[in-house]
Design a protein around this motif. Structure first.
Motif, PDB file in Angstrom:
ATOM      1  N   GLU A 193       0.855  -1.190   0.000  1.00 33.47           N
ATOM      2  CA  GLU A 193       0.000   0.000   0.000  1.00 33.47           C
ATOM      3  C   GLU A 193       0.894   1.244   0.000  1.00 33.47           C
ATOM      4  N   LEU A 240       0.569   4.264   2.305  1.00 35.61           N
ATOM      5  CA  LEU A 240       0.917   4.166   3.733  1.00 35.61           C
ATOM      6  C   LEU A 240       2.430   4.211   3.957  1.00 35.61           C
ATOM      7  N   THR A 254       1.379   3.105  14.036  1.00 35.70           N
ATOM      8  CA  THR A 254      -0.088   3.088  13.960  1.00 35.70           C
ATOM      9  C   THR A 254      -0.613   4.463  14.344  1.00 35.70           C
ATOM     10  N   LYS A 292      -4.710   3.426  10.945  1.00 39.56           N
ATOM     11  CA  LYS A 292      -3.884   2.846   9.870  1.00 39.56           C
ATOM     12  C   LYS A 292      -2.446   2.663  10.355  1.00 39.56           C
ATOM     13  N   TYR A 340       1.288   2.865   9.289  1.00 37.83           N
ATOM     14  CA  TYR A 340       2.166   3.432   8.263  1.00 37.83           C
ATOM     15  C   TYR A 340       3.561   2.811   8.365  1.00 37.83           C
TER      16      TYR A 340
END
Length: 603
Positions: free
Chosen positions: A4, A7, A68, A73, A75
């Motif tokens: 992702e 992120l 977090t 999320k 990262y």
């Protein structure tokens, strides 16, 4: 692990020396729980003993941190810790090219300093998002509002986004991490493009060969893939790839936007160049990445092994050191006094000292450095132009039309109360003032034009002692200007020692010669005969020290008796000393050469 790119955050920490970069990196690693409390130590990314002892960062280090956020999320923060000293600005430029954002740290008690500005401009050149951070807010002398004004006035950044923290106590670090993921942009998701990866560092592993540090700009790199190094033409098959935690963590592949390492069984150190582009051997990219600007060394010195049998070991050590110190250049050299060695180029005197200590500690070598020099330009009477950094290459003065030396633009930022002594220091060093600006009621920016050779030895140390550590210094080379250059030879027992020769400004020659002779007198052990140590320009002796002979008391056995008997024994001894002086060799210890390096110290 799912890929992702939104992120991922690639960022570096930049600041003036001693503003708290490594301490902040420690707090980030603690928050990410990459090490247990038992394994934790201060300056955890500073892997070399010399970095810990001096409290400075020399090598840029990379580490991948999971974080977090408050939005739930997780990262992936790829941090590159950078040095702050002006000699290691090349390391900073390499780290910056692998990132999208930068944390610019400013000391709350000292404010914006010379290297803060220089590093910020470097980050702007690479189009990085810059997030200002005010560190050391726990200090009694911290003035947050004043530093915010400096961020707005001196740096032209938005003072409202500046995050006040204390890297030592951890205060404000959580807020900084939250701001970081919001402020620094994610990398571009170019995973379907042909592979393009930038080499920003490397190191040597005795078992696996060269470990290459890369930032993948586009495409993907995976196990078993054949890759091409575009600058050197080397082709290799990837044996291992992964990311940096505190150790290395293996991964199946690295994708666009990620920072990590590759191992491909590369044994030939010369095949890996920092700034090179790695691409796929089949259907790879056609144009290399812009890489880094070529940094030219400004200080030159020769390295010789104390024991000539260690020459091959020294060659191997320098090659390995060059892997993760791309700014070091070297070529083969030889000296009558010291045998075979290498002529090396450095970014400054601190860089030279660090290389010396690393060669001695990491590779267990006993080495001797000659006196450092800058590169001069000499025009001969026949119009031929020469570039000279080695005193042994200096032509006959009668053939020289004129000589030129490199000049720098030195920027000094100092509290107002130290302006007087610092101006005197700059004038001593042949500096010419270009501007003097009051940045605010407390601080003054001085800009001087001065010869690079004058700041080589002790300028930085004197500046720090005169200003009690508050003045900061940054420089850039501007041009070459005419100078009255001479070669200073050091004669020991009448014989010139080529390794001790120096190129100096004529007016400074007598002072430098006296310093060197005095140092050598203290370092060379006494022999059975008198040893004169002389400084000379051509055939003119300009300084002298004498080491007195070790003298046996030959008259001790005479209890009374005629004086002529004692005189006869003393005359006989005198004749023996004279003969010994003609055939005797003076043993020069390693310390004698090292003392010349520090011949400008006031100790």
């Amino acid at each position: 692990m799912r890929y992702e790119p939104e992120l991922i955050r690639n960022f570096c920490i930049i600041a003036h020396i001693d503003h708290g970069k490594s301490t902040l990196a420690d707090r980030f690693i603690e928050k990410a729980r990459l090490v247990s409390e038992r394994e934790y130590k201060d300056q955890i990314l500073d892997s070399m003993d010399i970095e810990r002892e001096r409290g400075i960062t020399i090598k840029s280090q990379a580490v991948s941190l999971p974080f977090t956020s408050s939005d739930g999320k997780t990262y992936h923060l790829n941090l590159v810790d950078t040095p702050g000293h002006v000699d290691f600005s090349y390391e900073v430029s390499r780290a910056i090219s692998a990132c999208e954002g930068a944390l610019l740290i400013i000391d709350a008690s000292q404010g914006v300093e010379a290297q803060t500005l220089a590093n910020m401009y470097m980050a702007i050149e690479h189009d990085l998002e810059i997030l200002p951070v005010i560190n050391k807010i726990d200090l009694p002398s911290a003035d947050i509002e004043f530093v915010k004004k400096q961020i707005d006035h001196d740096l032209g950044l938005d003072m409202d986004i500046a995050i006040p923290i204390s890297a030592k106590t951890g205060q404000g670090v959580d807020e900084l991490l939250e701001a970081l993921v919001q402020f620094v942009p994610p990398p571009k998701p170019l995973i379907d493009n042909p592979l393009q990866a930038l080499i920003f560092d490397s190191h040597y592993d005795p078992y696996r060969g060269v470990v290459v540090h890369i930032r993948v700009m586009a495409g993907r790199i995976k196990l078993g893939q054949e890759v091409l190094f575009m600058a050197t033409g080397g082709r290799y098959v990837i044996e291992e790839t992964g990311v940096f935690r505190i150790g290395n963590e293996k991964r199946e592949e690295l994708r666009a936007g990620e920072v990590g390492y590759i191992i491909a069984g590369i044994k030939d150190i010369g095949k890996v160049r920092v700034g090179d582009t790695v691409t796929s051997a089949r259907n790879g990219c056609t144009t290399p990445l812009p890489g880094f600007k070529e940094v030219k060394p400004v200080v030159f010195s020769s390295i010789y092994p104390v024991n000539s049998d260690d020459y091959e070991d020294l060659l191997s050590a320098i090659e390995k050191l060059k892997l993760n110190d791309a700014s070091l250049i070297y070529e083969k050299d030889s000296s009558v006094a010291l045998g075979f060695g290498f002529r090396c180029g450095f970014l400054g005197l601190l860089h030279l000292e660090v290389v010396q200590e690393r060669l001695e500690r990491e590779f267990d070598l006993s080495i001797v450095f000659t006196s450092p020099s800058v590169r001069y330009r000499v025009t001969l009477s026949n119009g031929e132009k020469l570039s000279i950094d080695n005193p042994l290459e200096f032509p006959d003065p009668s053939q020289i039309q004129h000589a030129e030396e490199p000049y720098i633009k030195a920027t000094l930022i100092t509290p107002a109360e130290y302006v007087g002594p610092i101006i005197n220091l700059c004038l001593e060093k042949r500096g010419v003032q270009e501007s003097m600006t009051y940045l605010d009621e407390k601080r003054v920016e001085l800009v001087y034009s001065m010869p690079l050779a004058e700041v080589l030895f002790d300028f930085y140390d004197k500046l720090k002692s005169l200003s009690r550590g508050y003045a900061s210094f940054d420089y850039e080379i501007t041009d070459f200007r005419p100078t009255d250059l001479v070669r200073l030879d050091i004669l020991i027992n009448g014989n010139p020692v080529d390794a001790l020769s120096q190129l100096v400004f004529r007016e400074n020659a007598a002072y430098r010669a006296r310093k060197v002779c005095k140092k050598l007198r203290d370092e060379i052990p006494r022999h059975q005969f008198k040893i004169p140590i002389q400084g000379a320009i051509g055939a003119t002796i300009i300084a002298r020290e004498t080491i007195s002979a070790l003298r046996k008391d030959v008259t001790a056995k005479c209890y009374g008796g005629d004086i002529s008997r004692k005189r006869k024994l003393l005359e006989k001894q005198k004749e023996g000393k004279k003969r010994m002086k003609m055939v005797g060799n003076v043993e020069l210890p390693q310390n004698a050469f090292l003392s010349v390096l520090k011949a400008d110290d006031d100790s």
